[in-house]
Design a protein around this motif. Structure first.
Motif, PDB file in Angstrom:
ATOM      1  N   ILE A  49       0.849  -1.212   0.000  1.00 52.57           N
ATOM      2  CA  ILE A  49       0.000   0.000   0.000  1.00 52.57           C
ATOM      3  C   ILE A  49       0.878   1.253   0.000  1.00 52.57           C
ATOM      4  CG2 ILE A  49      -1.646   1.338   1.386  1.00 52.57           C
ATOM      5  CD1 ILE A  49      -2.803  -1.386   2.309  1.00 52.57           C
ATOM      6  N   LEU A  50       1.905   1.175   0.811  1.00 49.29           N
ATOM      7  CA  LEU A  50       2.824   2.327   0.921  1.00 49.29           C
ATOM      8  C   LEU A  50       3.501   2.620  -0.423  1.00 49.29           C
ATOM      9  CD1 LEU A  50       3.604   4.041   3.390  1.00 49.29           C
ATOM     10  CD2 LEU A  50       5.650   2.658   3.617  1.00 49.29           C
ATOM     11  N   GLN A  51       3.870   1.553  -1.110  1.00 46.23           N
ATOM     12  CA  GLN A  51       4.545   1.737  -2.409  1.00 46.23           C
ATOM     13  C   GLN A  51       3.578   2.211  -3.491  1.00 46.23           C
ATOM     14  OE1 GLN A  51       6.320  -2.134  -2.778  1.00 46.23           O
ATOM     15  NE2 GLN A  51       8.233  -1.489  -1.778  1.00 46.23           N
ATOM     16  N   GLU A  52       2.303   1.936  -3.272  1.00 44.36           N
ATOM     17  CA  GLU A  52       1.284   2.359  -4.253  1.00 44.36           C
ATOM     18  C   GLU A  52       1.023   3.865  -4.204  1.00 44.36           C
ATOM     19  OE1 GLU A  52      -2.559   0.488  -4.165  1.00 44.36           O
ATOM     20  OE2 GLU A  52      -1.642  -1.465  -4.508  1.00 44.36           O
ATOM     21  N   ILE A  53       1.281   4.428  -3.050  1.00 42.78           N
ATOM     22  CA  ILE A  53       1.015   5.873  -2.904  1.00 42.78           C
ATOM     23  C   ILE A  53       1.872   6.631  -3.913  1.00 42.78           C
ATOM     24  CG2 ILE A  53       1.153   7.859  -1.324  1.00 42.78           C
ATOM     25  CD1 ILE A  53       0.757   5.831   0.975  1.00 42.78           C
TER      26      ILE A  53
END
Lengths: 188, 214
Positions: A49-53
């Motif tokens: 999720i963090l990398q998707e930001i």
């Protein structure tokens, strides 16, 4: 392997290379432990999720502001170089001046300054031809600088005469007054 | 041709546009060398390469985009000033990340002493309230979209909740994909310290987000 041990070495298992024995050791534990499998899934999901930001973008003012700051740095560098050159120049000038002064001090011209020079006596007046200048022995030696003791003796030798000279009975008070001016012309 | 560019780039007598194209193909070290030789465009290329990466690293570490931008700018200014100090036997990316990381650490240290932190936190929330409206893709259900966005915010928040030392290591590893050795060099820690900090950061991160994901 216990769960606590797995959690302790979680990063090692996670970051190990795919076919490395470390990775296999971790995977072996995951096959039998539901709790640790869930834990691994949570971490992976969270990181996912963090990398998707989407990455944050720079504002428009960033470039202008950076350029402005760099312009000033360039300016400083140039000025700094000029300051250094000026400093070096002034240092060289001071050194040159100092060495010049030292040289002058040691030179032959300046080494004679302050030395005593024996000059021949200048005769301001001479006796008429055929006559000799006789200086009486009793009179004070006019060519000789009187020493302080001699002067004191001469001054106090005729104390009565001295008192008379400066008293109101003295000759200088009886005579008519004499006016003197700076241009040495006497008026009576 | 590529090797020639990499090791013996001659930028004299080349137009600015061509220079930029050539610089694009070169390694960081060569670009730094060109910059030291007086080619100002080389510095521009370095800024282009690293601005977004550094901004995201600093932003995740500091948790404030505006301040993060200032720190990235300061990083580039320092690179410009002290490029001659860069040890060319080492990686340029590690060096620039070290500068940015140190600035971020200083920022966090200063914040802990200054009450301004509270204002910034409030300000950030205000800004979030005043965000412009965005049109969503109709193929997604609004609930899912809301949940996804909400999760992103919570995950970001979880990263900010990590202790400072752990956060830097976590961001460098998970978002920047740095190796343990590089992280050790950037943070100035030993390899063992990096491993243990990363493990603790992951544990804590999992602890915070686990209830949100389930």
């Amino acid at each position: 392997m216990k769960c606590s041990e797995f959690l302790e070495k979680f990063s090692e298992f996670q970051d190990a290379q795919k076919d490395s024995p470390k990775k296999k050791e971790g995977e072996k534990h995951l096959l039998v432990c539901e709790k640790c499998t869930h834990y691994t899934a949570v971490v992976s999901m969270g990181v996912g999720i963090l990398q998707e930001i989407p990455p944050a973008g720079l504002s428009e003012s960033f470039w202008a502001s950076l350029e402005h700051r760099i312009f000033h740095i360039r300016d400083e560098k140039i000025l700094g170089g000029t300051h250094l050159t000026l400093l070096a120049r002034s240092c060289v000038t001071v050194c040159a001046l100092l060495s010049f002064i030292v040289l002058l001090k040691n030179s032959a011209v300046f080494s004679n300054i302050g030395r005593d020079v024996d000059l021949p006596a200048i005769v301001v007046s001479s006796p008429p031809p055929g006559q000799q200048l006789i200086i009486p022995r009793s009179s004070p030696d006019i060519f000789e600088q009187p020493s302080s003791s001699k002067f004191v003796y001469w001054f106090w030798s005729d104390i009565n005469g001295l008192m008379y000279e400066y008293s109101t009975m003295g000759e200088r008070y009886r005579a008519s007054s004499v006016l003197r001016q700076a241009d040495l012309v006497e008026y009576k | 041709m590529k090797n020639q560019l990499r090791y013996n780039p001659d930028l004299s007598g080349v137009t600015v546009g061509e220079q930029r194209k050539m610089l694009h193909t070169l390694e960081d070290k060569t670009i730094v060398q060109l910059f030291l030789d007086g080619h100002e465009h080389a510095f521009e290329e370095l800024v282009n390469r690293y601005n977004v990466r550094l901004l995201n690293f600093v932003y995740r570490t500091v948790g404030d985009l505006e301040r993060g931008q200032d720190l990235v700018q300061e990083t580039f200014v320092r690179v410009y000033r002290h490029a001659h100090r860069f040890d060319q036997t080492k990686k340029f990316s590690t060096w620039i990340y070290t500068i940015a990381g140190n600035l971020a650490k200083n920022e966090l240290r200063n914040r802990s002493r200054s009450p301004l932190v509270f204002f910034q936190t409030i300000k950030k929330n205000w800004e979030a309230d005043h965000r412009p409206l965005e049109w969503e893709d109709a193929s997604f259900r609004p609930d899912d979209l809301y949940r996804k966005r909400h999760l992103k915010v919570l995950v970001e928040k979880a990263v900010n909740e990590l202790p400072e030392n752990h956060r830097i290591v976590f961001v460098l590893r998970e978002l920047e994909g740095k190796s343990y050795e590089d992280i050790a060099e950037i943070t100035g820690c030993r390899l063992g310290t990096v491993k243990s900090r990363l493990n603790r950061a992951r544990n804590k991160f999992a602890g915070i987000i686990a209830p949100l994901l389930s």
